[in-house]
Each structure stands twice: as structure tokens, then as C-alpha cells.
Motif scaffolding. Structure first.
Motif, mmCIF file in Angstrom:
data_model
loop_
_atom_site.group_PDB
_atom_site.id
_atom_site.type_symbol
_atom_site.label_atom_id
_atom_site.label_comp_id
_atom_site.label_asym_id
_atom_site.label_seq_id
_atom_site.Cartn_x
_atom_site.Cartn_y
_atom_site.Cartn_z
ATOM 1 N N PRO A 6 0.830 -1.210 0.000
ATOM 2 C CA PRO A 6 0.000 0.000 0.000
ATOM 3 C C PRO A 6 0.864 1.260 0.000
ATOM 4 N N VAL A 7 0.437 2.224 -0.780
ATOM 5 C CA VAL A 7 1.169 3.486 -0.882
ATOM 6 C C VAL A 7 0.717 4.432 0.223
ATOM 7 N N GLN A 8 1.686 5.096 0.834
ATOM 8 C CA GLN A 8 1.386 6.076 1.877
ATOM 9 C C GLN A 8 0.776 7.320 1.234
ATOM 10 N N LEU A 9 -0.457 7.614 1.596
ATOM 11 C CA LEU A 9 -1.115 8.802 1.072
ATOM 12 C C LEU A 9 -0.676 10.035 1.857
ATOM 13 N N PRO A 10 -0.744 11.218 1.243
ATOM 14 C CA PRO A 10 -0.406 12.447 1.975
ATOM 15 C C PRO A 10 -1.279 12.588 3.215
ATOM 16 N N VAL A 11 -0.677 13.027 4.302
ATOM 17 C CA VAL A 11 -1.424 13.200 5.556
ATOM 18 C C VAL A 11 -1.655 14.687 5.798
ATOM 19 N N ASP A 12 -2.779 14.972 6.439
ATOM 20 C CA ASP A 12 -3.135 16.350 6.803
ATOM 21 C C ASP A 12 -3.164 17.278 5.586
ATOM 22 N N ALA A 13 -3.587 16.740 4.433
ATOM 23 C CA ALA A 13 -3.685 17.577 3.238
ATOM 24 C C ALA A 13 -4.873 18.525 3.362
ATOM 25 N N MET A 14 -4.715 19.722 2.836
ATOM 26 C CA MET A 14 -5.834 20.670 2.808
ATOM 27 C C MET A 14 -6.960 20.081 1.957
ATOM 28 N N GLU A 15 -8.174 20.284 2.386
ATOM 29 C CA GLU A 15 -9.299 19.666 1.694
ATOM 30 C C GLU A 15 -9.605 20.334 0.352
ATOM 31 N N ILE A 16 -10.271 19.580 -0.481
ATOM 32 C CA ILE A 16 -10.888 20.086 -1.710
ATOM 33 C C ILE A 16 -12.371 19.780 -1.602
ATOM 34 N N ASN A 17 -13.210 20.777 -1.864
ATOM 35 C CA ASN A 17 -14.647 20.544 -1.768
ATOM 36 C C ASN A 17 -15.370 21.152 -2.968
ATOM 37 N N HIS A 18 -16.689 21.038 -2.966
ATOM 38 C CA HIS A 18 -17.488 21.469 -4.113
ATOM 39 C C HIS A 18 -17.531 22.986 -4.269
ATOM 40 N N GLY A 19 -17.089 23.710 -3.254
ATOM 41 C CA GLY A 19 -17.032 25.159 -3.369
ATOM 42 C C GLY A 19 -15.778 25.666 -4.046
ATOM 43 N N HIS A 20 -14.778 24.791 -4.190
ATOM 44 C CA HIS A 20 -13.528 25.208 -4.812
ATOM 45 C C HIS A 20 -13.639 25.202 -6.341
ATOM 46 N N ARG A 21 -12.969 26.149 -6.968
ATOM 47 C CA ARG A 21 -12.847 26.180 -8.428
ATOM 48 C C ARG A 21 -11.508 25.548 -8.787
ATOM 49 N N ILE A 22 -11.571 24.478 -9.552
ATOM 50 C CA ILE A 22 -10.405 23.617 -9.772
ATOM 51 C C ILE A 22 -9.992 23.671 -11.239
ATOM 52 N N MET A 23 -8.723 23.926 -11.482
ATOM 53 C CA MET A 23 -8.163 23.879 -12.828
ATOM 54 C C MET A 23 -7.266 22.642 -12.918
ATOM 55 N N MET A 24 -7.576 21.767 -13.880
ATOM 56 C CA MET A 24 -6.819 20.525 -14.050
ATOM 57 C C MET A 24 -6.172 20.509 -15.431
ATOM 58 N N LEU A 25 -4.848 20.417 -15.464
ATOM 59 C CA LEU A 25 -4.105 20.458 -16.712
ATOM 60 C C LEU A 25 -3.080 19.338 -16.752
ATOM 61 N N GLY A 26 -2.832 18.820 -17.962
ATOM 62 C CA GLY A 26 -1.774 17.827 -18.113
ATOM 63 C C GLY A 26 -2.129 16.747 -19.104
ATOM 64 N N SER A 27 -1.631 15.554 -18.845
ATOM 65 C CA SER A 27 -1.763 14.440 -19.771
ATOM 66 C C SER A 27 -3.197 13.926 -19.804
ATOM 67 N N CYS A 28 -3.440 12.931 -20.652
ATOM 68 C CA CYS A 28 -4.792 12.379 -20.753
ATOM 69 C C CYS A 28 -5.234 11.738 -19.443
ATOM 70 N N PHE A 29 -4.291 11.407 -18.561
ATOM 71 C CA PHE A 29 -4.654 10.898 -17.241
ATOM 72 C C PHE A 29 -5.440 11.955 -16.466
ATOM 73 N N THR A 30 -5.123 13.233 -16.702
ATOM 74 C CA THR A 30 -5.885 14.323 -16.090
ATOM 75 C C THR A 30 -7.360 14.205 -16.464
ATOM 76 N N GLY A 31 -7.611 13.878 -17.740
ATOM 77 C CA GLY A 31 -8.988 13.724 -18.189
ATOM 78 C C GLY A 31 -9.698 12.582 -17.495
ATOM 79 N N ASN A 32 -8.973 11.506 -17.223
ATOM 80 C CA ASN A 32 -9.578 10.352 -16.541
ATOM 81 C C ASN A 32 -10.067 10.715 -15.146
ATOM 82 N N ILE A 33 -9.222 11.409 -14.380
ATOM 83 C CA ILE A 33 -9.606 11.813 -13.032
ATOM 84 C C ILE A 33 -10.599 12.969 -13.091
ATOM 85 N N GLY A 34 -10.350 13.909 -14.019
ATOM 86 C CA GLY A 34 -11.224 15.066 -14.131
ATOM 87 C C GLY A 34 -12.652 14.702 -14.483
ATOM 88 N N SER A 35 -12.842 13.704 -15.341
ATOM 89 C CA SER A 35 -14.195 13.295 -15.720
ATOM 90 C C SER A 35 -14.965 12.768 -14.517
#
Length: 279
Positions: A6-35
Motif C-alpha cells: 500500500p502506498v502512503q497517502l499524503p497526511v493532513d492535506a488541505m481539503e478540496i470541496n465542491h465550493g472550490h474552483r479547480i483547474m486541471m491540466l496535463g496528460s490524458c490521465f488528467t482527463g480520466n480523473i477530471g471526468s
């Protein structure tokens, strides 16, 4: 007995919620998560100019958007009576330069507006290999299937990437980096690993926030059953798992519940009843 690492996930990361405006850029993998984020009701703008793979191309389009610098004829290449904008994917071509520039700048203006309003940037690097257009001396986002001898292929150094991204990181409201787990087999397996290593080292040198999508696929899901038929891209199951881990890292319980509600709502809207004929 544990049969995976198992991979150690980041701890105590700042949250992301539905009120945030998110810009996602990069490879086609970005599209997979972004969709999946769009499906779950997040306010995300996902690769509005198309997929970009190397850190230079992503940095250049962000810088240009921040400076509100539109595209002109100088940004186009003409081959066989077709105009190409090599900064972006091969769909950015047309026989009429004015139409191409109009459509390109319409999308670019919308992208610049969204970028200026974004609360968080999620940036996915795909490769450290870049192609430079010989005539213009400019690195390109896509070669548009033009002749290979029109380009020079090189691998970025860690310093190349950090010199570009350190000032951009300071301008970003918040930035999360990740490295695409998609393997660029055209570079050769050794070349692919060298490329990914450069990307990891550069992100680490920047001291940036990082989500381990690459490690989840290559260490935790180390099995070809988690790959698509081309043996390069993660399967839908693998991407679902990565998105689940992303949610564990950045979503609160309340955000997860709203995401599930939005997902159920999307499923209902997409449902089409089967009409049975009595005839």
C-alpha cells in the motif's frame, strides 16, 4: 499475509470541496480523473485546451494565459495548405488560418478566465521528453504528425523544469502535482523510466504538494490486470481506485457524501428506460 505494498497517502492535506474552483491540466490521465470529478459535481475545468504532456508546454500555456496573450499568425505553421498550432493537440488545425485563430482564441480566453478564478491547480506531468520545432526554435505540445525531421527531440533536466515552475508555483493559489502512470513506450522502457524520474525529482526539488498516482499504479496495483488492453494506460478499475484514494486524501466525510449524491443524480439523468413494444 499482505500481498501488495500500500502506498502512503499524503497526511493532513488541505481539503478540496465542491465550493472550490479547480483547474486541471496535463496528460490524458488528467482527463480520466477530471471526468470523475465532473461527474461528482465538482467545479472543475479539465484540460480546456486539450491534453498536454510535458512540463514546458503546460508552463507556457499557463504563463500565456496569465499574461492574456492571444495567439496570432506567428503561432501557426503552414504545411500543405493546412495551418497548425503546434502548442496544442492535432485538432488545432484548419485550412483557414483566421477560423483556426478565432476558435483557438475563443477557447483560450475562456481558459484564461477560469485559470484566473481557480482556487487550486492540479497539474499532471506525463513526460520529460520534448520536441522543439526546428524552424521556430519553440518547444511544441504536439507534432501534428508532421515530418520527424522538422523537430529535435530532447529530454528536459530537473533544472529546466524547476526554473520554469518555481515562479509559476508562487503565482498559483494552490498547486498539486502528480505524475501520470501512463507509460510512454515510444521512448523505450528505459527512456520512459528516466523521464518519469526527472519529473519526480523536479517536483521534489520544488517542495510542492504531490499526490502519488504514479506510485499507486506501479507499486500498489502492480499487476497487468489493472491495465487497459494496450498495456500502457491504467484500466477503468485502476483509475476508479486512484480516484478513491484521491478522495481519501482531499475530501471530507461531507464532501464524499455530496459526491456520492451527485454521482447517483448523474446516473439517474443518464438512465434511459427500455420501451417494450406490445406489438
Amino acid at each position: 499475509m499482505e500481498f501488495r505494498t500500500p502506498v502512503q497517502l499524503p497526511v493532513d492535506a488541505m481539503e478540496i470541496n465542491h465550493g472550490h474552483r479547480i483547474m486541471m491540466l496535463g496528460s490524458c490521465f488528467t482527463g480520466n480523473i477530471g471526468s470523475r470529478m465532473l461527474r461528482d459535481g465538482f467545479n472543475a475545468c479539465v484540460n480546456p485546451m486539450g491534453a498536454l504532456y510535458n512540463p514546458v508546454s503546460i508552463a507556457r500555456v499557463i504563463t500565456r494565459a496569465l499574461d492574456r496573450q492571444p495567439f496570432t499568425r506567428h503561432d501557426l505553421v503552414e504545411r500543405d495548405a493546412i495551418f497548425h498550432c503546434l502548442a496544442f493537440e492535432s485538432s488545432r488545425q484548419h485550412r483557414d488560418a483566421d477560423i483556426l485563430l478565432r476558435d483557438l482564441n475563443d477557447d483560450f480566453t475562456a481558459f484564461a478566465d477560469s485559470l484566473a478564478k481557480a482556487d487550486v491547480w492540479i497539474i499532471t506531468f506525463g513526460t520529460a521528453w520534448i520536441f522543439t520545432h526546428n524552424n521556430s526554435g519553440q518547444p511544441v505540445g504536439n507534432c501534428h504528425k508532421l515530418r520527424a525531421d522538422e523537430f529535435t527531440r530532447t529530454r528536459l533536466s530537473v533544472k529546466d523544469i524547476t526554473d520554469l515552475w518555481r515562479p509559476l508555483s508562487e503565482k498559483a493559489p494552490r498547486i498539486i502535482f502528480t505524475v501520470s502512470p501512463i507509460r510512454h513506450t515510444a521512448d523505450g522502457m528505459h527512456g520512459n523510466m528516466l523521464s518519469k524520474a526527472v519529473l519526480h525529482l523536479a517536483i521534489d526539488e520544488l517542495g510542492a504538494e504531490y499526490f502519488p498516482a504514479f506510485e499507486i499504479v506501479n507499486d500498489e496495483l502492480r499487476d497487468y490486470r489493472f491495465y487497459a488492453a494496450d498495456m500502457k494506460h491504467p484500466s477503468e478499475v485502476a483509475v476508479d481506485y486512484i480516484y478513491e484514494q484521491f478522495g481519501k486524501t482531499y475530501f471530507t466525510t461531507q464532501t464524499l457524501e455530496r459526491a456520492r449524491e451527485e454521482r447517483r443524480r448523474a446516473a439517474r439523468l443518464n438512465h434511459r428506460p427500455i420501451l417494450v413494444s406490445n406489438g
